[in-house]
Design a protein around this motif. Structure first.
Motif, PDB file in Angstrom:
ATOM      1  N   MET A   1       5.261  -5.850  -5.424  1.00  0.00           N
ATOM      2  CA  MET A   1       5.800  -4.511  -5.123  1.00  0.00           C
ATOM      3  C   MET A   1       6.030  -3.746  -6.426  1.00  0.00           C
ATOM      4  N   SER A   2       5.307  -2.656  -6.595  1.00  0.00           N
ATOM      5  CA  SER A   2       5.412  -1.889  -7.840  1.00  0.00           C
ATOM      6  C   SER A   2       6.726  -1.110  -7.900  1.00  0.00           C
ATOM      7  N   GLU A   3       7.035  -0.693  -9.101  1.00  0.00           N
ATOM      8  CA  GLU A   3       8.257   0.095  -9.313  1.00  0.00           C
ATOM      9  C   GLU A   3       8.239   1.343  -8.438  1.00  0.00           C
ATOM     10  N   GLN A   4       7.057   1.949  -8.357  1.00  0.00           N
ATOM     11  CA  GLN A   4       6.909   3.175  -7.567  1.00  0.00           C
ATOM     12  C   GLN A   4       7.199   2.910  -6.099  1.00  0.00           C
ATOM     13  N   ASP A   5       6.580   1.861  -5.568  1.00  0.00           N
ATOM     14  CA  ASP A   5       6.806   1.515  -4.166  1.00  0.00           C
ATOM     15  C   ASP A   5       8.272   1.273  -3.904  1.00  0.00           C
ATOM     16  N   LEU A   6       8.913   0.591  -4.855  1.00  0.00           N
ATOM     17  CA  LEU A   6      10.309   0.248  -4.662  1.00  0.00           C
ATOM     18  C   LEU A   6      11.173   1.497  -4.527  1.00  0.00           C
ATOM     19  N   THR A   7      11.013   2.431  -5.440  1.00  0.00           N
ATOM     20  CA  THR A   7      11.857   3.628  -5.344  1.00  0.00           C
ATOM     21  C   THR A   7      11.507   4.438  -4.097  1.00  0.00           C
ATOM     22  N   THR A   8      10.248   4.453  -3.713  1.00  0.00           N
ATOM     23  CA  THR A   8       9.889   5.155  -2.476  1.00  0.00           C
ATOM     24  C   THR A   8      10.596   4.527  -1.284  1.00  0.00           C
ATOM     25  N   LEU A   9      10.587   3.202  -1.259  1.00  0.00           N
ATOM     26  CA  LEU A   9      11.258   2.497  -0.167  1.00  0.00           C
ATOM     27  C   LEU A   9      12.746   2.812  -0.157  1.00  0.00           C
ATOM     28  N   VAL A  10      13.362   2.766  -1.326  1.00  0.00           N
ATOM     29  CA  VAL A  10      14.792   3.064  -1.401  1.00  0.00           C
ATOM     30  C   VAL A  10      15.058   4.467  -0.870  1.00  0.00           C
ATOM     31  N   GLN A  11      14.231   5.424  -1.276  1.00  0.00           N
ATOM     32  CA  GLN A  11      14.387   6.804  -0.797  1.00  0.00           C
ATOM     33  C   GLN A  11      14.332   6.840   0.728  1.00  0.00           C
ATOM     34  N   PHE A  12      13.358   6.121   1.264  1.00  0.00           N
ATOM     35  CA  PHE A  12      13.198   6.118   2.717  1.00  0.00           C
ATOM     36  C   PHE A  12      14.446   5.558   3.403  1.00  0.00           C
ATOM     37  N   PHE A  13      14.905   4.423   2.928  1.00  0.00           N
ATOM     38  CA  PHE A  13      16.092   3.826   3.534  1.00  0.00           C
ATOM     39  C   PHE A  13      17.300   4.743   3.376  1.00  0.00           C
ATOM     40  N   LYS A  14      17.424   5.341   2.209  1.00  0.00           N
ATOM     41  CA  LYS A  14      18.543   6.263   1.994  1.00  0.00           C
ATOM     42  C   LYS A  14      18.489   7.427   2.976  1.00  0.00           C
ATOM     43  N   ALA A  15      17.283   7.914   3.216  1.00  0.00           N
ATOM     44  CA  ALA A  15      17.139   9.061   4.118  1.00  0.00           C
ATOM     45  C   ALA A  15      17.667   8.730   5.510  1.00  0.00           C
ATOM     46  N   LEU A  16      17.460   7.506   5.944  1.00  0.00           N
ATOM     47  CA  LEU A  16      17.867   7.135   7.307  1.00  0.00           C
ATOM     48  C   LEU A  16      19.211   6.415   7.339  1.00  0.00           C
ATOM     49  N   ALA A  17      19.797   6.193   6.187  1.00  0.00           N
ATOM     50  CA  ALA A  17      21.050   5.431   6.129  1.00  0.00           C
ATOM     51  C   ALA A  17      22.239   6.357   6.333  1.00  0.00           C
ATOM     52  N   ASN A  18      22.174   7.136   7.384  1.00  0.00           N
ATOM     53  CA  ASN A  18      23.225   8.121   7.614  1.00  0.00           C
ATOM     54  C   ASN A  18      23.197   8.511   9.089  1.00  0.00           C
ATOM     55  N   GLU A  19      24.357   8.461   9.694  1.00  0.00           N
ATOM     56  CA  GLU A  19      24.419   8.685  11.137  1.00  0.00           C
ATOM     57  C   GLU A  19      23.862  10.045  11.532  1.00  0.00           C
ATOM     58  N   SER A  20      24.242  11.075  10.787  1.00  0.00           N
ATOM     59  CA  SER A  20      23.778  12.420  11.157  1.00  0.00           C
ATOM     60  C   SER A  20      22.267  12.530  11.077  1.00  0.00           C
ATOM     61  N   ARG A  21      21.710  11.994  10.002  1.00  0.00           N
ATOM     62  CA  ARG A  21      20.261  12.130   9.860  1.00  0.00           C
ATOM     63  C   ARG A  21      19.520  11.303  10.905  1.00  0.00           C
ATOM     64  N   LEU A  22      20.065  10.156  11.233  1.00  0.00           N
ATOM     65  CA  LEU A  22      19.446   9.342  12.274  1.00  0.00           C
ATOM     66  C   LEU A  22      19.479  10.081  13.609  1.00  0.00           C
ATOM     67  N   LYS A  23      20.586  10.756  13.880  1.00  0.00           N
ATOM     68  CA  LYS A  23      20.671  11.538  15.119  1.00  0.00           C
ATOM     69  C   LYS A  23      19.670  12.685  15.099  1.00  0.00           C
ATOM     70  N   LEU A  24      19.515  13.284  13.929  1.00  0.00           N
ATOM     71  CA  LEU A  24      18.529  14.361  13.813  1.00  0.00           C
ATOM     72  C   LEU A  24      17.146  13.854  14.199  1.00  0.00           C
ATOM     73  N   VAL A  25      16.780  12.719  13.622  1.00  0.00           N
ATOM     74  CA  VAL A  25      15.474  12.144  13.948  1.00  0.00           C
ATOM     75  C   VAL A  25      15.368  11.905  15.444  1.00  0.00           C
ATOM     76  N   GLY A  26      16.444  11.393  16.026  1.00  0.00           N
ATOM     77  CA  GLY A  26      16.440  11.149  17.466  1.00  0.00           C
ATOM     78  C   GLY A  26      16.235  12.427  18.258  1.00  0.00           C
TER      79      GLY A  26
END
Lengths: 193, 193
Positions: A1-26
DNA sequence: CGTCTAATTAGAAGTGTATCTAATTAGATC
DNA sequence: GATCTAATTAGATACACTTCTAATTAGACG
């Protein structure tokens, strides 16, 4: 897993690691919706929703379509599923190399210029140092104690301790004061150490 | 998606929404490792690693095996994959109900006891109010303007505006001052409003 | 039993995040 | 063009999180 992939993954998890944003997606999974509508559904103020949407938009998880004043947001299902697949493979396949970062690091801190600076008191670290030391000896050859000492001496003055430890960790065996290196496969899984 | 599922999902995303913890998962995917070893690999202090591990352990993503003083942590691959599948279905299937939270909310804020408190200036909200109002009329029946007014009057004093708007939104049609309700299928997708 | 090692817990400093109100922009309407 | 609506941006507050050092616990060994 490259450094780039890692930060992208973290960004993704951060984006969804929040109740409001998860509800938005829903809410957006059902249909596109205006900011006002989303604010009403989530019971948040519009600026708050706007803020969350902009975070999701940064990662291309949602897109916006303007109609007059009204901004309709909708989900990018492809992007979402692509990210989800990425999380699967990332944790299944996992980083391939780097295996022995730990051993390398320990060696660097205790050995310098082929000289052992200090015999670590920690069993795990001592084992790594001895593993390095035992490579100085050939496998088939028999070493009288005298010769063994001569090889160890320039590496560390306390030949007695190292001699004893090599045998103790089963990396060398002794018979009548004659030493012989033990193949790694014979002590590698030795759970006593 | 139940409230419980939602918070569980948020917890999961939060657990992985951090570079250090993702690296931990990566390092543990290869093999079990001690805290000291992990601290060395990630280049963090042991208490920090301990802290992250405890967060992962709370969610059962890792487990611990003690051997003497040394604590070996290892990944719970089943738990991990179960959570990942959960994220897939959560965003694919998505919340089923709740559809019209928005309309309900708008109605509640503008209509009370069958009386329209205020005719919203917002087109989208006005449409929702009118959609509610038009239900007061039967589909097949013909209403002379006089009768229409009598029905609307107790709901809101400004009968003229409401009459005009009902026709404007194509929810009723007028012919020689005789009004008739239009089936919802005929104005539902009317993109002018 | 005292000492050493590995890990955890406590506590503190600094950073980041979620939400709000107020101010601003941009489109639509009269 | 003045006004209204929907959204965004700016700025502020309060809370959560990451990491560290220092103190504590618990196991191993002489």
């Amino acid at each position: 897993m490259s450094e780039q992939d890692l930060t992208t993954l973290v960004q993704f998890f951060k984006a969804l690691a929040n109740e409001s944003r998860l509800k938005l997606v829903g809410a957006l999974a059902q249909q596109e919706r205006s900011v006002e509508e989303l604010a009403s559904i989530l019971e948040l103020k519009e600026p708050t929703v706007s803020h969350h949407l902009s975070k999701l938009k940064e990662l291309q998880l949602v897109h916006m379509r303007a109609e007059g004043n009204t901004h309709y947001y909708y989900l990018d299902l492809d992007a979402l599923q692509a990210m989800q697949k990425a999380t699967l493979t990332a944790t299944e396949i996992t980083p391939p190399v780097q295996e022995d970062v730990w051993e390398t690091k320990v060696l660097h801190s205790f050995v310098e210029n082929d000289i052992i600076k200090e015999i670590s008191a920690s069993r795990k670290k001592r084992r790594i140092i001895l593993k390095w030391l035992v490579q100085k000896f050939e496998l088939e050859r028999l070493y009288p104690e005298q010769e063994l000492n001569q090889i160890i001496k320039p590496i560390h003055s306390d030949t007695a301790t190292l001699r004893r430890e090599l045998v103790g960790y089963n990396m060398m065996k002794r018979e009548n004061s004659i030493y012989q290196r033990v193949p790694e496969s014979d002590w590698r899984m030795d759970s006593n150490h």
